[in-house]
Scaffold this active site. Structure first.
Site, PDB file in Angstrom:
ATOM      1  N   SER A 161       0.591 -13.783  -5.602  1.00 56.38           N
ATOM      2  CA  SER A 161      -0.370 -13.081  -4.737  1.00 56.38           C
ATOM      3  C   SER A 161      -1.780 -13.357  -5.235  1.00 56.38           C
ATOM      4  O   SER A 161      -2.081 -13.115  -6.415  1.00 56.38           O
ATOM      5  CB  SER A 161      -0.131 -11.572  -4.780  1.00 56.38           C
ATOM      6  OG  SER A 161       1.168 -11.247  -4.355  1.00 56.38           O
ATOM      7  N   ARG A 168      -1.262  -3.062 -11.013  1.00 58.49           N
ATOM      8  CA  ARG A 168      -1.894  -4.335 -11.442  1.00 58.49           C
ATOM      9  C   ARG A 168      -3.067  -4.112 -12.403  1.00 58.49           C
ATOM     10  O   ARG A 168      -4.016  -4.885 -12.433  1.00 58.49           O
ATOM     11  CB  ARG A 168      -2.371  -5.168 -10.254  1.00 58.49           C
ATOM     12  CG  ARG A 168      -1.262  -5.630  -9.299  1.00 58.49           C
ATOM     13  CD  ARG A 168      -0.310  -6.606 -10.002  1.00 58.49           C
ATOM     14  NE  ARG A 168       0.615  -7.213  -9.064  1.00 58.49           N
ATOM     15  CZ  ARG A 168       1.804  -6.697  -8.714  1.00 58.49           C
ATOM     16  NH1 ARG A 168       2.231  -5.562  -9.240  1.00 58.49           N
ATOM     17  NH2 ARG A 168       2.587  -7.329  -7.861  1.00 58.49           N
ATOM     18  N   GLU A 174      -6.475 -10.684  -7.339  1.00 59.87           N
ATOM     19  CA  GLU A 174      -5.575 -10.374  -8.458  1.00 59.87           C
ATOM     20  C   GLU A 174      -5.674 -11.472  -9.500  1.00 59.87           C
ATOM     21  O   GLU A 174      -5.609 -11.234 -10.711  1.00 59.87           O
ATOM     22  CB  GLU A 174      -4.130 -10.253  -7.959  1.00 59.87           C
ATOM     23  CG  GLU A 174      -3.154 -10.034  -9.097  1.00 59.87           C
ATOM     24  CD  GLU A 174      -1.690 -10.198  -8.709  1.00 59.87           C
ATOM     25  OE1 GLU A 174      -1.208  -9.449  -7.860  1.00 59.87           O
ATOM     26  OE2 GLU A 174      -1.028 -11.079  -9.304  1.00 59.87           O
TER      27      GLU A 174
HETATM   28  P1  FAD Z   1      -1.798 -16.153 -17.820  1.00 61.10           P
HETATM   29  O1  FAD Z   1      -2.023 -16.549 -16.398  1.00 61.10           O
HETATM   30  O2  FAD Z   1      -1.786 -17.219 -18.838  1.00 61.10           O
HETATM   31  O3  FAD Z   1      -2.897 -15.067 -18.209  1.00 61.10           O
HETATM   32  C1  FAD Z   1      -3.166 -13.954 -17.369  1.00 61.10           C
HETATM   33  C2  FAD Z   1      -4.190 -13.035 -18.064  1.00 61.10           C
HETATM   34  O4  FAD Z   1      -3.604 -12.451 -19.219  1.00 61.10           O
HETATM   35  C3  FAD Z   1      -5.422 -13.775 -18.590  1.00 61.10           C
HETATM   36  O5  FAD Z   1      -6.532 -12.910 -18.496  1.00 61.10           O
HETATM   37  C4  FAD Z   1      -5.079 -14.060 -20.044  1.00 61.10           C
HETATM   38  O6  FAD Z   1      -6.227 -14.226 -20.865  1.00 61.10           O
HETATM   39  C5  FAD Z   1      -4.308 -12.814 -20.409  1.00 61.10           C
HETATM   40  N1  FAD Z   1      -3.285 -13.030 -21.441  1.00 61.10           N
HETATM   41  C6  FAD Z   1      -2.185 -13.845 -21.366  1.00 61.10           C
HETATM   42  N2  FAD Z   1      -1.449 -13.735 -22.477  1.00 61.10           N
HETATM   43  C7  FAD Z   1      -2.081 -12.853 -23.281  1.00 61.10           C
HETATM   44  C8  FAD Z   1      -1.816 -12.333 -24.588  1.00 61.10           C
HETATM   45  N3  FAD Z   1      -0.755 -12.697 -25.304  1.00 61.10           N
HETATM   46  N4  FAD Z   1      -2.714 -11.446 -25.097  1.00 61.10           N
HETATM   47  C9  FAD Z   1      -3.808 -11.074 -24.422  1.00 61.10           C
HETATM   48  N5  FAD Z   1      -4.116 -11.532 -23.194  1.00 61.10           N
HETATM   49  C10 FAD Z   1      -3.246 -12.411 -22.632  1.00 61.10           C
HETATM   50  N6  FAD Z   1       2.837 -11.006 -10.849  1.00 61.10           N
HETATM   51  C11 FAD Z   1       3.377  -9.778 -10.595  1.00 61.10           C
HETATM   52  O7  FAD Z   1       2.921  -8.765 -11.136  1.00 61.10           O
HETATM   53  N7  FAD Z   1       4.430  -9.638  -9.754  1.00 61.10           N
HETATM   54  C12 FAD Z   1       4.997 -10.692  -9.122  1.00 61.10           C
HETATM   55  O8  FAD Z   1       5.951 -10.528  -8.362  1.00 61.10           O
HETATM   56  C13 FAD Z   1       4.446 -11.994  -9.351  1.00 61.10           C
HETATM   57  N8  FAD Z   1       4.949 -13.080  -8.730  1.00 61.10           N
HETATM   58  C14 FAD Z   1       4.427 -14.321  -8.961  1.00 61.10           C
HETATM   59  C15 FAD Z   1       4.982 -15.414  -8.316  1.00 61.10           C
HETATM   60  C16 FAD Z   1       4.490 -16.693  -8.540  1.00 61.10           C
HETATM   61  C17 FAD Z   1       5.124 -17.871  -7.827  1.00 61.10           C
HETATM   62  C18 FAD Z   1       3.406 -16.875  -9.440  1.00 61.10           C
HETATM   63  C19 FAD Z   1       2.889 -18.256  -9.738  1.00 61.10           C
HETATM   64  C20 FAD Z   1       2.838 -15.781 -10.086  1.00 61.10           C
HETATM   65  C21 FAD Z   1       3.334 -14.482  -9.835  1.00 61.10           C
HETATM   66  N9  FAD Z   1       2.773 -13.336 -10.456  1.00 61.10           N
HETATM   67  C22 FAD Z   1       3.345 -12.103 -10.234  1.00 61.10           C
HETATM   68  C23 FAD Z   1       1.604 -13.450 -11.352  1.00 61.10           C
HETATM   69  C24 FAD Z   1       1.974 -13.833 -12.812  1.00 61.10           C
HETATM   70  O9  FAD Z   1       3.285 -14.305 -12.887  1.00 61.10           O
HETATM   71  C25 FAD Z   1       1.820 -12.657 -13.759  1.00 61.10           C
HETATM   72  O10 FAD Z   1       0.498 -12.153 -13.709  1.00 61.10           O
HETATM   73  C26 FAD Z   1       2.149 -13.023 -15.206  1.00 61.10           C
HETATM   74  O11 FAD Z   1       2.216 -11.869 -16.012  1.00 61.10           O
HETATM   75  C27 FAD Z   1       1.134 -13.977 -15.805  1.00 61.10           C
HETATM   76  O12 FAD Z   1       1.622 -14.411 -17.050  1.00 61.10           O
HETATM   77  P2  FAD Z   1       1.032 -15.674 -17.801  1.00 61.10           P
HETATM   78  O13 FAD Z   1       1.655 -15.743 -19.138  1.00 61.10           O
HETATM   79  O14 FAD Z   1       1.165 -16.884 -16.941  1.00 61.10           O
HETATM   80  O15 FAD Z   1      -0.494 -15.246 -17.929  1.00 61.10           O
HETATM   81  N1  EPU Z   2       3.432  -9.428   5.264  1.00 61.50           N
HETATM   82  C1  EPU Z   2       3.023  -9.996   6.452  1.00 61.50           C
HETATM   83  N2  EPU Z   2       2.607 -11.288   6.414  1.00 61.50           N
HETATM   84  C2  EPU Z   2       2.586 -12.033   5.286  1.00 61.50           C
HETATM   85  C3  EPU Z   2       3.001 -11.445   4.069  1.00 61.50           C
HETATM   86  C4  EPU Z   2       3.426 -10.123   4.096  1.00 61.50           C
HETATM   87  O1  EPU Z   2       3.012  -9.364   7.499  1.00 61.50           O
HETATM   88  O2  EPU Z   2       2.214 -13.201   5.359  1.00 61.50           O
HETATM   89  C5  EPU Z   2       3.938  -8.036   5.304  1.00 61.50           C
HETATM   90  C6  EPU Z   2       5.448  -7.994   5.081  1.00 61.50           C
HETATM   91  O3  EPU Z   2       6.137  -8.180   6.282  1.00 61.50           O
HETATM   92  C7  EPU Z   2       5.643  -6.622   4.497  1.00 61.50           C
HETATM   93  C8  EPU Z   2       4.357  -6.394   3.687  1.00 61.50           C
HETATM   94  O4  EPU Z   2       3.391  -7.311   4.210  1.00 61.50           O
HETATM   95  O5  EPU Z   2       5.664  -5.655   5.513  1.00 61.50           O
HETATM   96  C9  EPU Z   2       4.561  -6.632   2.176  1.00 61.50           C
HETATM   97  O6  EPU Z   2       4.997  -7.967   1.953  1.00 61.50           O
HETATM   98  P1  EPU Z   2       5.931  -8.380   0.696  1.00 61.50           P
HETATM   99  O7  EPU Z   2       7.107  -7.488   0.646  1.00 61.50           O
HETATM  100  O8  EPU Z   2       6.140  -9.839   0.770  1.00 61.50           O
HETATM  101  O9  EPU Z   2       5.098  -8.008  -0.573  1.00 61.50           O
HETATM  102  P2  EPU Z   2       3.542  -8.127  -0.921  1.00 61.50           P
HETATM  103  O10 EPU Z   2       2.949  -6.769  -0.812  1.00 61.50           O
HETATM  104  O11 EPU Z   2       2.895  -9.217  -0.154  1.00 61.50           O
HETATM  105  C10 EPU Z   2       3.855  -7.530  -3.421  1.00 61.50           C
HETATM  106  C11 EPU Z   2       3.336  -8.031  -4.720  1.00 61.50           C
HETATM  107  C12 EPU Z   2       4.177  -9.228  -5.190  1.00 61.50           C
HETATM  108  C13 EPU Z   2       5.609  -8.769  -5.363  1.00 61.50           C
HETATM  109  C14 EPU Z   2       6.110  -8.244  -4.020  1.00 61.50           C
HETATM  110  C15 EPU Z   2       7.496  -7.670  -4.104  1.00 61.50           C
HETATM  111  C16 EPU Z   2       0.960  -7.553  -4.837  1.00 61.50           C
HETATM  112  C17 EPU Z   2      -0.416  -8.076  -4.743  1.00 61.50           C
HETATM  113  N3  EPU Z   2       1.942  -8.420  -4.600  1.00 61.50           N
HETATM  114  O12 EPU Z   2       3.637  -8.545  -2.455  1.00 61.50           O
HETATM  115  O13 EPU Z   2       3.669  -9.653  -6.452  1.00 61.50           O
HETATM  116  O14 EPU Z   2       6.423  -9.817  -5.798  1.00 61.50           O
HETATM  117  O15 EPU Z   2       5.229  -7.207  -3.545  1.00 61.50           O
HETATM  118  O16 EPU Z   2       7.451  -6.462  -4.768  1.00 61.50           O
HETATM  119  O17 EPU Z   2       1.161  -6.382  -5.141  1.00 61.50           O
HETATM  120  C18 EPU Z   2       2.056 -11.103  -7.461  1.00 61.50           C
HETATM  121  O18 EPU Z   2       1.512 -10.078  -7.893  1.00 61.50           O
HETATM  122  O19 EPU Z   2       1.657 -12.249  -7.742  1.00 61.50           O
HETATM  123  C19 EPU Z   2       3.223 -10.970  -6.593  1.00 61.50           C
HETATM  124  C20 EPU Z   2       3.840 -11.998  -6.034  1.00 61.50           C
END
Ligand code: FAD
Ligand code: EPU
Length: 338
Positions: free
Chosen positions: A238, A164, A334
């Protein structure tokens, strides 16, 4: 030249659905648009926020400055033996690009299916899910340097990718606007199915020789079962990072909490599951005013409707303090607090 709008509502432009306004706003469709905007006096006089899909942000107040929404489009493909170099404009929707690549049989991004946001943001926090991070497919990106207006190319080795993290969130924060990203994919898939529930779900579906389309579908199904859909419940995924702690600290903690999930991290350190820590403090599914944590995933803070950014932020403080007291572990956000 693109028009600037004033007092622009951002509620539709952030997935938390927080109702705030930007003093000034402009949408960028090309590198030329950036040059034009940066020639304007308004840029010099105002704070700047680069906005992609707004899916990793929590607005805690109106934005007293200029918001530039990046909508640079385009996808180009260059074949290179078994590899494929795919270049996408920063404003392309990430999951649209993933679906494009999966449909073409270009492997590498399938585990990152359904992550919201844009291509341009994908390197910023090195997005990751299900055992893959964007650094695994990142080749290079182009970026507009705010101080000079020049376009610079960053190769993978320049980007200081970590969990991250990247140089764009670190020492170059606020200095560059990413305009395009090139990914190195492969026509010969090396599937990553070991993580989480992927193998179990493939088995349940009776799939013994999965394709990248199968992996993509399975990841999508797992995500939908755990994560709230921002189009109905505001959230930014997250809210906190999974904390990484030193081995001796872990060894003490695990004596007290033997069920605690833990994963190896670089340099012999240990990564904990923030969602588990938060659930263990009794927060899972808690509703607190208009905010709370998601019922299926305690790591996701939600807007049940009409929440203010301050309200969500205060709730996140309560979570940090409670987890710190119970486990002695400091959670780091995050989500970007704006
Ligand atoms: P924004 O929220 O618009 O911006 C994020 C940051 O990046 C800000 O600091 C912004 O200034 C900067 N930025 C954006 N675009 C640019 C650019 N072109 N140049 C320079 N800076 C820029 N993230 C994960 O890593 N893994 C996941 O599994 C994951 N799951 C998600 C699930 C849900 C339901 C949601 C809502 C979010 C999740 N995220 C996850 C977080 C998010 O999707 C990512 O961080 C994504 O990359 C953000 O993209 P954005 O375009 O919306 O960025
Ligand atoms: N867990 C719990 N309770 C909860 C949630 C999770 O006990 O309420 C336990 C699960 O049972 C599991 C562990 O925590 O043992 C990990 O949970 P999960 O697999 O759901 O993944 P996470 O660590 O919570 C991370 C990323 C996600 C990404 C998933 C899948 C971060 C901060 N988050 O979540 O990214 O999608 O793994 O790879 O690293 C994001 O960054 O926004 C995001 C959604």
């Amino acid at each position: 030249m693109m028009p600037f709008t004033t007092n622009q509502p951002l509620i539709q432009l952030n997935t938390f659905g927080i109702s705030v306004n930007a003093k000034l706003f402009s949408e960028i469709f090309s590198e030329k648009d950036l040059t034009t905007v940066f020639a304007s006096e308004l840029v010099k006089e105002n704070n700047l926020l680069v906005l992609g899909g707004g899916s990793n942000m929590l607005f805690v107040k109106d934005y007293d400055g200029l918001v530039l929404k990046i909508s640079i489009k385009g996808i180009d493909v260059l074949e290179d033996g078994d590899d494929v170099l795919v270049t996408a404009g920063a404003g392309e929707v990430w999951d649209t690009l993933v679906k494009f690549c999966v449909a073409k049989g270009y492997a590498g991004m399938e585990n990152l299916t359904l992550i919201p946001g844009t291509v341009g943001a994908s390197p910023i926090q090195n997005i990751g899910a299900y055992g893959v991070e964007v650094k695994d497919v990142f080749e290079s990106c182009t970026a507009f340097e705010i101080a000079t207006g020049e376009i610079r190319t960053f190769h993978k080795a320049d980007c200081e990718f970590a969990y991250r993290e990247s140089i764009f969130k670190g020492k170059l924060k606020g200095k560059y606007i990413i305009t395009s990203v090139t990914y190195r994919l492969s026509k010969k898939p090396k599937l990553q199915t070991h993580y989480g529930a992927i193998n179990a779900e493939l088995e349940r579906r009776g799939i013994t020789e999965p394709t990248i389309a199968d992996v993509s579908e399975v990841v999508a199904a797992i995500r939908v079962s755990k994560l709230p859909d921002p189009s109905t419940i505001g959230n930014a995924g997250s809210f906190f990072k999974n904390p990484i702690i030193d081995q001796p600290v872990f060894e003490q903690l695990v004596l007290q909490f033997p069920d605690m999930p833990h994963y190896p991290a670089p340099d012999g350190r240990v990564k904990l599951a923030a969602g588990w820590l938060i659930e263990a403090c009794g927060f899972k599914g808690m509703i607190e005013g208009n905010t709370g944590t998601w019922k299926n995933q305690a790591l996701v803070l939600v807007n049940h409707g009409g929440a203010s950014g301050q309200e969500v932020y205060r709730f996140s403080e309560t979570i940090i303090n409670t987890v710190q007291q119970k486990f002695g572990v400091l959670l780091e956000r995050e989500v970007n607090i704006i």
